[in-house]
Design a protein around this motif. Structure first.
Motif: not given
Length: 146
Positions: A143-146, A48, A139-141, A51, A46, A54-55
């Motif tokens: 800022r991003m789409p699904r 993502h 906060r991280f989620r 990402l 994916s 990183r999370l």
């Protein structure tokens, strides 16, 4: 004069029909290209994925949380592979509006099945986080789409 008008009308209709047929063919090509794009990336992770890594680094996970995160990641990759395999088993005929709708519905149903398979692992991972980590995750989620 009447024959000239009728001839002009016939020519205009023929030109419109030809242009309409080309537009429908182009639209069918567009949908076929979308199918090809979706099905040609079966083994790629994916977008993502990085990402998520990183999370996970940002949250400073302990060993138990890392294990829960890895279970979610594996469930997500498996569910996406399963849904793509189901969708890509046979190339659909996307030349008609109805067939494109049927394929869109199948795509959404496959994605829903994938979410149903991976969400319990995501919830288990989220529940393993402490309050501070949950705030960072939220906060991280956000800022991003699904």
């Amino acid at each position: 004069m009447k024959q000239v008008k009728i001839s002009a009308l016939i020519l205009a209709f023929a030109a419109f029909a030809a242009a309409s047929g080309q537009a429908q063919a182009a639209q069918g090509d567009h949908h076929s290209a979308l199918f090809e794009h979706l099905c040609s990336h079966q083994s790629n992770p994916s977008p993502h994925h990085k990402l998520g890594e990183r999370l996970a680094d940002h949250l400073k996970l302990n060993d138990a949380q890392k294990a829960a995160y890895n279970e979610f990641k594996e469930a997500r990759l498996k569910s996406l592979d399963d849904s793509k395999a189901k969708l890509c088993a046979k190339e659909p005929d996307l030349s008609s509006f109805e067939e494109r709708l049927v394929f869109s519905q199948a795509f959404l149903e496959a994605r829903l099945d994938a979410l149903k398979a991976e969400n319990p692992k995501l919830i288990a991972f989220y529940n393993s986080l402490d309050a501070k980590q949950k705030r960072k995750f939220d906060r991280f989620r956000a800022r991003m789409p699904r």
